[in-house]
Structure formats: C-alpha cells, structure tokens
Design a protein around this motif. Structure first.
Motif, PDB file in Angstrom:
ATOM      1  N   ASP A 265      -2.112  15.400   2.429  1.00  0.00           N
ATOM      2  CA  ASP A 265      -1.257  14.778   1.424  1.00  0.00           C
ATOM      3  C   ASP A 265      -0.154  13.957   2.115  1.00  0.00           C
ATOM      4  O   ASP A 265       0.445  14.426   3.094  1.00  0.00           O
ATOM      5  CB  ASP A 265      -0.628  15.892   0.569  1.00  0.00           C
ATOM      6  CG  ASP A 265       0.449  15.351  -0.354  1.00  0.00           C
ATOM      7  OD1 ASP A 265       0.098  14.775  -1.392  1.00  0.00           O
ATOM      8  OD2 ASP A 265       1.652  15.485   0.002  1.00  0.00           O
ATOM      9  N   PRO A 266       0.127  12.699   1.626  1.00  0.00           N
ATOM     10  CA  PRO A 266       1.087  11.833   2.332  1.00  0.00           C
ATOM     11  C   PRO A 266       2.489  12.423   2.475  1.00  0.00           C
ATOM     12  O   PRO A 266       3.130  12.261   3.524  1.00  0.00           O
ATOM     13  CB  PRO A 266       1.108  10.547   1.499  1.00  0.00           C
ATOM     14  CG  PRO A 266       0.416  10.848   0.223  1.00  0.00           C
ATOM     15  CD  PRO A 266      -0.479  11.998   0.477  1.00  0.00           C
ATOM     16  N   LYS A 269       2.294  15.062   5.123  1.00  0.00           N
ATOM     17  CA  LYS A 269       2.089  14.449   6.444  1.00  0.00           C
ATOM     18  C   LYS A 269       3.418  13.930   6.986  1.00  0.00           C
ATOM     19  O   LYS A 269       3.756  14.134   8.148  1.00  0.00           O
ATOM     20  CB  LYS A 269       1.051  13.307   6.328  1.00  0.00           C
ATOM     21  CG  LYS A 269       0.817  12.492   7.600  1.00  0.00           C
ATOM     22  CD  LYS A 269       0.292  13.291   8.778  1.00  0.00           C
ATOM     23  CE  LYS A 269      -1.134  13.692   8.682  1.00  0.00           C
ATOM     24  NZ  LYS A 269      -2.134  12.720   9.001  1.00  0.00           N
ATOM     25  N   THR A 270       4.210  13.287   6.104  1.00  0.00           N
ATOM     26  CA  THR A 270       5.515  12.770   6.538  1.00  0.00           C
ATOM     27  C   THR A 270       6.404  13.908   7.027  1.00  0.00           C
ATOM     28  O   THR A 270       7.042  13.810   8.087  1.00  0.00           O
ATOM     29  CB  THR A 270       6.200  12.006   5.382  1.00  0.00           C
ATOM     30  OG1 THR A 270       5.326  10.955   4.964  1.00  0.00           O
ATOM     31  CG2 THR A 270       7.531  11.410   5.806  1.00  0.00           C
ATOM     32  N   SER A 310       0.131   7.444  11.192  1.00  0.00           N
ATOM     33  CA  SER A 310       0.075   8.426  10.094  1.00  0.00           C
ATOM     34  C   SER A 310       1.166   8.128   9.062  1.00  0.00           C
ATOM     35  O   SER A 310       0.920   8.189   7.849  1.00  0.00           O
ATOM     36  CB  SER A 310       0.262   9.844  10.625  1.00  0.00           C
ATOM     37  OG  SER A 310      -0.818  10.209  11.423  1.00  0.00           O
ATOM     38  N   SER A 314       0.733   7.062   5.151  1.00  0.00           N
ATOM     39  CA  SER A 314       1.416   7.784   4.066  1.00  0.00           C
ATOM     40  C   SER A 314       2.202   6.802   3.195  1.00  0.00           C
ATOM     41  O   SER A 314       2.170   6.866   1.964  1.00  0.00           O
ATOM     42  CB  SER A 314       2.381   8.838   4.639  1.00  0.00           C
ATOM     43  OG  SER A 314       1.655   9.852   5.292  1.00  0.00           O
ATOM     44  N   TRP A 315       2.936   5.872   3.840  1.00  0.00           N
ATOM     45  CA  TRP A 315       3.717   4.876   3.088  1.00  0.00           C
ATOM     46  C   TRP A 315       2.803   4.035   2.189  1.00  0.00           C
ATOM     47  O   TRP A 315       3.102   3.811   1.014  1.00  0.00           O
ATOM     48  CB  TRP A 315       4.478   3.960   4.063  1.00  0.00           C
ATOM     49  CG  TRP A 315       5.203   2.851   3.331  1.00  0.00           C
ATOM     50  CD1 TRP A 315       6.408   2.926   2.711  1.00  0.00           C
ATOM     51  CD2 TRP A 315       4.728   1.513   3.125  1.00  0.00           C
ATOM     52  NE1 TRP A 315       6.720   1.724   2.123  1.00  0.00           N
ATOM     53  CE2 TRP A 315       5.712   0.835   2.365  1.00  0.00           C
ATOM     54  CE3 TRP A 315       3.565   0.825   3.509  1.00  0.00           C
ATOM     55  CZ2 TRP A 315       5.570  -0.495   1.975  1.00  0.00           C
ATOM     56  CZ3 TRP A 315       3.432  -0.503   3.129  1.00  0.00           C
ATOM     57  CH2 TRP A 315       4.413  -1.156   2.378  1.00  0.00           C
ATOM     58  N   LYS A 317      -0.121   4.821   0.897  1.00  0.00           N
ATOM     59  CA  LYS A 317      -0.615   5.629  -0.245  1.00  0.00           C
ATOM     60  C   LYS A 317       0.498   5.832  -1.279  1.00  0.00           C
ATOM     61  O   LYS A 317       0.262   5.690  -2.487  1.00  0.00           O
ATOM     62  CB  LYS A 317      -1.112   6.995   0.254  1.00  0.00           C
ATOM     63  CG  LYS A 317      -2.438   6.932   0.996  1.00  0.00           C
ATOM     64  CD  LYS A 317      -2.825   8.320   1.487  1.00  0.00           C
ATOM     65  CE  LYS A 317      -4.135   8.307   2.256  1.00  0.00           C
ATOM     66  NZ  LYS A 317      -4.410   9.601   2.889  1.00  0.00           N
ATOM     67  N   THR A 330       9.568   7.553   3.582  1.00  0.00           N
ATOM     68  CA  THR A 330       8.549   7.400   4.637  1.00  0.00           C
ATOM     69  C   THR A 330       8.785   6.114   5.420  1.00  0.00           C
ATOM     70  O   THR A 330       8.659   6.092   6.656  1.00  0.00           O
ATOM     71  CB  THR A 330       7.129   7.411   4.017  1.00  0.00           C
ATOM     72  OG1 THR A 330       6.970   8.618   3.287  1.00  0.00           O
ATOM     73  CG2 THR A 330       6.048   7.338   5.084  1.00  0.00           C
TER      74      THR A 330
END
Length: 971
Positions: A265-266, A269-270, A310, A314-315, A317, A330
């Motif tokens: 999940d973004p 992940k951040t 990564s 995430s950004w 998404k 992010t």
C-alpha cells in the motif's frame, strides 16, 4: 573426515574415470556407468548408501553420487516405491548429520549440489510426503555452522526452483509452486524467519560468510512472505547494525533494498521508507563524502535509488486516486531525498552515479507533471543539470585509440546521462538551454588553455541539445526565436573560434558531429561554409592523424555536402582537387597504408558525385569532371584485371579481386548523385558511364574469383539500369551470357532480379533480348535445381527454395509485362515444359510464397491464351492441368489454411478459377459439374453451390466461400 567406512558395491574402475585427469577410456567407462545407474530400478541405491555412510573421500565420487540421486528425484520420483522414497529422505538426513560432525566442511561445489538435491526433494514431497521438511532440518542442524551453511544453500536452491521469476515454468509447475508457497506461509514461514534472526544474531561476529548468506536468503524470500515478519523493529535494527560491519554491510544493503522493493500500500510504503531513512540518516550513512569504500557506496546508491523510486511510485498512486494530503506528504519525502540523490549522482565513481540515475529520472518526471515549480525545485533542476554536465566529462584514463571494457561501460553510462538530459529538456527547456549556453560560451572563450575533456563536453552538450530540444527535420534555426537565436549564437561561436584546431581526437570528432547535426545553420549563415570545408579537408578532418577521426569525417563530409551542395558551387573544383589523392584506388601491393579505408572512400566518391552533378556548370564541364573522377578507376581496373588470371596464389588473387570490386563499387557510388531532375543524360555523363560498363564487363569472363567479380559488376549494372536510359541495353546480352555460364544457385538467384528490373523498366524495348535469353536462363535454372544434394543439407535446400521463388517471380514479371510474345515464341515443347513447372510449383512444393506466385502466373496465362483467339491447344491444358491444380493444391495436408501466407495463396487460386470462368464461360461450369467435381466425390449440391459462387460478379464472394469449401474438404 568420513563418519564411518563400509564397503559398497560400486564399479571402482569406472569411478577412476571421474577424475578430470583420467584418460579417455576411463572417462568413457565412467559415463557409461553413470547412465547405467540412472536408468536402473535400484542400482542407484549404492550411491545413496555411499553418501549416507560417507564411504568415499574423493570429491568427484561424492558429486557423482549426488548427480545420480538428483536424476532419480527429478525424472523418476513418481515411479519409485514408498521404501525407495523413504531411502532418499534418510540418505539426505544422514549425509547432513555427517556434515555436523565433520571437522572440515565439504567443498562448495559439493554443498551446492547437495542443496539442489534437498531442494528438488522438497519440491516433490513437501505437499505430500514430507510436510515437516524444515522442522526436521532445523531440529537436526540447530546452530551448527556446517549445518546452517547447507540449510541456507538449500533455501536459495528452493528459491530458484519455486520463486525465481527469471526461470520459465510449465503451467503445471507454476500451479504447484503457488501451492507450495501458500502452504509455507501457513505452516513454516514464521519459524524460518525466526531461524534467520537467530543465525544473523549468532554469527555476525564469528562467521561473516554465513551471515551474508543468510542476508541473501532474507532478500530472496521477502518478496512473497508477510513483510511484517521482517519489517519490524527487532529485525530492521539488526539489519541496520550490520550496515556498520564492514564484511556484512554490502549484503545488508541488498537485503534492505529487497525489503523496500516489496509491493505494498502506498501510504504504508512511504512510512516504511521514511522510518528507514531516519535511522540511516541518524547513523550517519547520508554523509556520503566521508565514505571511502566505493563498493559499499555503489550498493548504498542502489538502496537510495530503490527508496526514491518507491516513493515516486507511491506519489503517483496517491495523486491518481485523489489522495491529496498523503500525496503531498509523499512528495515532500521525495524532495527530502534530493540532496542525497545529488551527492550520489555527482560522485566521481560512475557505478555509484549510475545506480541513482533511475530515481533522478523519475523525480524529473514528477516535476514535469506539476502545474508550477517552486524555487527550490528549480534549484534542484539546475543542480541535476550541473551534475549531468560534470559526469558527461571523460576522465584522464579513457583510452581513445584502444577502447576496452571500461570505455564501453562509460559509453553506456553516457547514454543514461543523455536520458536525464532529454528529461530535463522536457521539464524546463529554457533552463537547460541557458545552462548549456553558459558552459559552452565560457569554455569556447578559453579553449586554448582548457583540458580536452572540458572542451569536448561543451561541444557535446551543444550536440545533445539537437535531440533534447527536437525540431521537425532539423529546423532548429526557425520558429521559436529564443531557442533559434541561442543555438545560432553557439554555432557561430563554434565555427569561428578555431576550436576545430584543438589537438585531441575526441574534440575533433565532436566538432564535426555537431557541424553536421546543425547543417541547417549554414543555410542561414552560409558565409561560414568555406572555413568549415577547410576544416573537413585538412589535418583537422580527412587528414587527421587518427584513423578513427578520418573514417568518421569521411561519412560526415558526404552528409555535409549532400545538404549544402547548393552553397558550394563556387568551391566544387577546388574541393575535387583537394580530395583527389583520397579517391585513388589502393592496389594490394602498394605497401603504404591508405589514409581512408575502402568503405570511407565510398562516401568520398558519393560526395564528389553530388558536387559534380548538382553544380551549376554546363553539361560539358560536368562530363569532363566526372570523366576525370572515373578515368583513374577505369585505368587501374584494366591493369589489375589483367593480373588476376596470371596470379598463382589464391590469397593474392582474392586481394586483387577485392580491389577490382572496390573500383566498381566506387564508380557505382558516384551514380547515387543523379536524380529525376539531374539525370545522367541531362548532365552529359552517359558516355562516361558507358565507358565504365565497357571497362568492367570483361571481368565477368575472368576464369578465377568469379563470385566477387560477378557480384560487383551485377550491382553496377543494377545502378546503370536505374540511372541510364536505353544506352545500357547493348551491354545486357553479353553480360547475361557470361553470368549464365557455370553458375550456382546463388548466382542465378541474384541474376534474375537484374533481368526482372530490365523487363519492368524497358518492357517492349527488351522483348527481342528476352526472347533470346528466356530459354537459356530457364535451362540454367532447371540444371541447378536438378543437381543432387544430401538429404540433411539444409543450406542447399534453402538455396534451391529461394532459386525456385526467383524463377517463378521472373516468369511472373515476363507474363505481367504485356510481352505475350516472349513466352509464345519459345516453341510448343518449351512452353509446355515451362508451364508444367508452374503447375508443379503451385501444387507440389509446400512453399506458400512460391505457390501464390504460380497461381498469379496461371491466372495471367489463362487471360492471355485461354480465350477464343488464344493459343492453340491451351483450353485443353486448362482443363487437364490448371483446373486440377486449383483443387489439388489446397487439398494437400501441407496447405495450412490457418496460415496467413497460405490464405493469400488460396485467394490467388480463387482469382485463377474466376479468370477461367471469364474466358471459357458455361463450358467451364459444365466441365466442373459434369466431370471434374464428381471425380473428387463432391456431392451434386456442393458442386452446384460452388459453380453458382464462381458465376457471381464479386470475386470477394468466391474468396470467402472457397476457404470454407476446402476446410470441409479436408475433414
């Protein structure tokens, strides 16, 4: 030391052959013994006993035993009895137990093979017979170093068998592997993770190699297990502590990279990346300039690259899903990594820099998508530009005259930097243009005192702007005035500041590359052309001391001349005088190395041709210039051709033939300058090229080196047919006669396009010649096709297939060119023979390309000769042979109706049937219904259906119907 020693019944003599130094007889016996043990129902069991009891000390014998076992598990596992499968499990565990007691571990190649066998057994039995595989191994091994080593190697072997995405698996294996992973997640992964933690903790001081192995295992498994088992304080703190241990930190870095790379999940992940960054930063890892270990820094750069990419993912998404708050956070996290990114990008070690290029590229892509840039982001862009400009620079060690692996790697690295430069141009073209202009102008002002690498990179940057700031057809000097004037200023500086005199090959090359990339500049400011021409023609270009520079400049010179010849009329004769010595043919006995290679000279002859043909001189002057260009070639050709048959040495003959071939090639290349506007005739050059033909054609009758000489003369004839009018025709009969003598399949294959080209261009003008050459050519083809060849000689079979195709395409050209008389005047017997070969080509050879051509020919012949006033006896031939061909070919098993090329053949078959109906009318329909279709056992209903479709005016109806007709016929 072996566990115990017991005798086992193995062929000791055969085992001697396993030693790499054994003689061939022993080695052969060992191979035969290996095959015997593999195939026997139970003979392999002696190998199991030998391993379990540690009977042999010889490493080659141990390896051999594991190979035999491996074969049983991999290929015969299903056929083994329950007891035999149990024996394999017991053997492996006993062997492993021996390892725990051995003072010295086995050699790595034995341990790797053992791990493979353990892994294969696991794959076969984990889901059914051995669910406690890991429990049994871990219970036995504990924390014994020898045992842990085999356990970790086995895990890596299992990864290769079950997880590795680079290995292709059959669908059945993929399903099995998914089941294994699911089952492992449920039953044993937490225990495995715990074992890894214990190993990492226990051995980090005493056994760094085991710790590194374990880190590799964690990195391999983390992609598919529950990340929370690894990404927790306990585990991550342990990994981070190992980042400070010199022997462990590279593997620890790789392990963290794999953790970061795991899909999730973004937002999570951040958080993960940020928490890891905080710890790394507080531990001092971001102080890159204080780190001296470049191998570690390369790994660290890769880790930072993974973290950055990564965050960007995430950004992307979060921004797409409209999650504004998290996306902004992010993006802030991405921006916070830029100072570190820049430190790594500009690092003097190219590997460290190359590893961070991916993140840099993605960051610039993010900036490109933002509606407005902040001042900090603009500062970042400038910093990236400066870093790229700095890193594009050659270092002192680069070897320009003998480029090796290091140089090739730098060239590849430069390509990555070019991608960054192109991306910078998309984000902020104005900033890039201004930055390049600044660097370029400063360097050009001081080029005499600047080191070569600075001068080269300044010109290189100007060159790279040409692709980074694209313009339609190189029109960089019109349209956008700011860009045009900046580029114009830089080009003006480049060609007027004398930097072309810089004494380094890299600067020379970059100067000429850039001049030619921006050749449209000289249309705007033609006053600079004379200076640049002089640079091309003197020791700065074509007479440079570096062969590499001379070679490239020859090509660039021809391009420069092609674009700007209109502005060179005043210098044409001066240029031709200056390059005269570069246009000389270099005979093999010359002894002096030529300034240019033969390939380079081709460009020089082409440039000379362009200057002469496109000049403003009257036709007589053009003829005189072209004659002075080509006469030395003809004179040298005559002298060398006379020498070839007198030479006794094959090597000298070949060298002379090569030289002759080059002479013809040079003359041929000058003809590329002619166009529809500037024809040979219009330029008054017909006679010169006619003299060339008279000079070159005798080479066709040279008794030696025929392949090379024929090929070059044939190519010249092709060029002359394109450039000249009917003046070329008198030379064709004699040339053809020579080329048809003693020829091979390849000679004919290359000769036929020449005849087809003449036929297509001159049509009726060559009808008498075609009638004369038709049967000799056909006989030559038949003779070559009839030559016996060995069954397994695929090259000969392919050559014959290609010749057959060429033959059919020749007949197609003749029949399709409106010269009915060429075939009609060959006599009934010859015509019949040729037409039979067309029938044979349509039906007997499973080559849809040739078959299609044959049906096109048959259709044309029906059109020409099948009507009321056609050739006598031809209607009979239609019914006896052409109609059956249209049905027998598609009914052959080799006629694959699912193949696109074959469907095109079927389409031409339908056209042939349609043409027969057009020419013979109801007579043909009657023949089909009453005679032919009944002979194929076609029912009256289907027969009537087909005949109705044939009579439809629209051919598409027949084409669609006939496919279904033959699909039914094949059932």
């Amino acid at each position: 030391m072996a566990c115990q020693s017991v005798s086992a019944v193995m062929d000791e003599q055969a085992l001697l052959g396993l030693n790499p130094n054994a003689d061939a007889g022993y080695r052969q016996r060992a191979m035969a013994y290996f095959e015997q043990l593999k195939e026997s129902q139970d003979a392999w069991e002696v190998c199991a006993a030998a391993l379990a009891k540690g009977i042999y000390n010889d490493d080659h014998v141990k390896f051999f035993c594991f190979q035999v076992l491996e074969h049983q598990i991999k290929f015969r596992h299903g056929g083994l009895s329950g007891a035999q499968q149990q024996l394999i499990r017991e053997t492996l565990m006993k062997w492993l137990q021996c390892q725990l007691l051995n003072a010295h571990p086995e050699k790595p190649f034995i341990r790797n093979k053992a791990a493979q066998v353990f892994a294969l057994t696991f794959v076969m039995e984990y889901l059914t017979l051995w669910p406690k595989f890991f429990f049994d191994i871990l219970s036995l091994v504990g924390l014994n170093p020898n045992g842990v080593d085999v356990y970790l190697r086995t895990l890596m072997a299992i990864d290769a068998e079950v997880v590795d995405r680079d290995i292709l698996h059959a669908p059945e294996e993929t399903r099995r592997n998914t089941l294994i992973k699911d089952s492992m997640r449920e039953q044993c992964i937490p225990n495995l993770v715990e074992s890894w933690f214990q190993i990492l903790q226990t051995y980090q001081q005493t056994h760094p190699e085991l710790t590194c192995q374990c880190l590799e295992v964690v990195g391999a498994f983390v992609s598919w297990i529950d990340l929370n088992l690894i990404a927790n304080d306990r585990f991550v703190n342990l990994l981070l502590s190992q980042m400070s241990v010199e022997e462990l930190r590279e593997e620890a870095c790789d392990c963290l990279f794999e953790i970061i790379n795991k899909g999730m999940d973004p937002v999570d992940k951040t958080k993960l990346v940020e928490s890891l960054c905080r710890v790394l930063q507080s531990a001092g890892f971001f102080n890159v300039e204080q780190e001296e270990d470049v191998d570690f820094l390369a790994k660290f750069s890769r880790l930072v690259n993974g973290m950055g990419q990564s965050l960007v993912l995430s950004w992307t998404k979060l921004a797409k899903s409209g999650n504004v708050k998290e996306a902004a956070e992010t993006l802030q996290a991405v921006e916070a990594k830029v100072p570190l990114l820049l430190q790594l990008l500009v690092h003097e070690d190219d590997d460290i820099s190359a590893n961070i290029v991916g993140f840099c590229y993605e960051y610039l892509h993010v900036l490109k998508q933002l509606p407005q840039l902040t001042d900090q982001q603009k500062t970042n862009i400038e910093a990236v530009m400066l870093a790229v400009m700095k890193k594009l620079t050659y270092d002192d060690e680069y070897n320009f005259e003998n480029e090796g692996e290091d140089e090739a790697m730098f060239v590849e690295y430069r390509k990555q930097l070019k991608m960054l430069l192109d991306r910078l141009a998309q984000v902020s073209p104005e900033l890039l243009l201004e930055a390049v202009r600044r660097v370029f102008t400063n360097t050009m002002q001081n080029w005499q005192t600047a080191p070569f690498m600075e001068v080269e990179v300044a010109i290189r940057l100007l060159y790279m702007l040409g692709e980074a700031l694209p313009a339609s057809h190189g029109a960089h000097f019109s349209g956008d005035t700011a860009k045009a004037s900046a580029l114009q200023d830089m080009m003006r500086t480049l060609v007027s500041c004398s930097v072309s005199s810089y004494q380094h090959s890299s600067v020379s090359l970059e100067f000429f590359e850039t001049v030619v990339r921006y050749d449209k500049f000289f249309i705007v400011e033609p006053q600079h052309i004379p200076n640049v021409l002089m640079a091309f023609l003197d020791q700065r270009g074509l007479r440079h001391n570096s062969p590499k520079v001379r070679s490239r400049v020859a090509y660039l010179f021809s391009r420069f001349v092609k674009t700007l010849h209109k502005h060179m009329n005043a210098f044409t004769e001066d240029i031709l005088t200056r390059i005269q010595d570069l246009l000389e043919l270099t005979p093999p006995e010359n002894g002096f190395p030529a300034l240019l290679t033969n390939d380079d000279q081709l460009f020089m002859f082409e440039a000379a041709g362009v200057l002469i043909v496109n000049g403003e001189s009257p036709a007589e002057r053009k003829q005189a210039l072209m004659r002075s260009l080509l006469t030395p070639l003809m004179d040298a050709f005559r002298l060398l051709l006379a020498k070839v048959p007198q030479e006794t040495e094959e090597e000298r003959q070949a060298a002379l033939a090569d030289c002759l071939s080059h002479a013809v090639g040079f003359a041929s290349r000058t003809s590329k300058a002619f166009s529809n506007k500037q024809t040979v005739k219009h330029c008054g050059c017909t006679e010169v090229y006619r003299d060339c033909l008279q000079t070159f054609l005798p080479a066709l009758s040279c008794p030696v080196q025929r392949g090379v000489l024929r090929s070059s003369v044939r190519s010249f004839l092709h060029r002359m047919i394109i450039c000249m009018e009917e003046e070329v025709l008198p030379f064709v009969p004699a040339a053809s006669e020579h080329m048809l003598k003693d020829c091979e399949a390849k000679d004919l294959q290359e000769f036929i396009p020449l005849i087809s080209q003449i036929t297509a261009k001159f049509k009726r003008q060559v009808s008498p010649f075609l009638q004369q050459v038709f049967m000799p050519l056909v006989h030559a083809i038949f003779e070559v096709l009839a030559r016996p060849a060995e069954d397994n000689d695929q090259a000969a079979a392919l050559e014959k297939q290609m010749l057959r195709r060429s033959y059919f395409s020749f007949i197609q050209t003749v029949t399709g060119s409106g010269m009915n008389e060429v075939m009609a005047n060959q006599g009934a017997e010859n015509i019949e023979r040729v037409v039979f070969t067309i029938i044979q080509g349509a039906v007997d050879f499973p080559d849809p390309i040739a078959q299609k051509t044959c049906f096109i020919i048959l259709s044309k012949l029906v059109e020409l000769w099948g009507g009321k006033d056609g050739m006598v006896g031809f209607p009979d031939f239609i019914y006896k042979h052409i109609v059956p061909a249209c049905f027998l070919a598609p009914l052959k098993p080799t006629f694959d109706l699912s193949d696109a090329q074959t469907v095109l053949t079927l389409s031409e078959c339908a056209v042939t049937l349609k043409m027969i109906h057009l020419k013979r009318g109801l007579e043909f329909i009657h023949f089909l219904q009453q005679e032919y279709l009944p002979s194929l056992q076609v029912s009256p209903e289907i027969s009537q259906e087909l005949c109705q479709v044939i009579q439809q005016p629209d051919i598409k109806v027949l084409k669609n119907y006939i496919k279904a007709f033959f699909q039914r016929g094949k059932l």
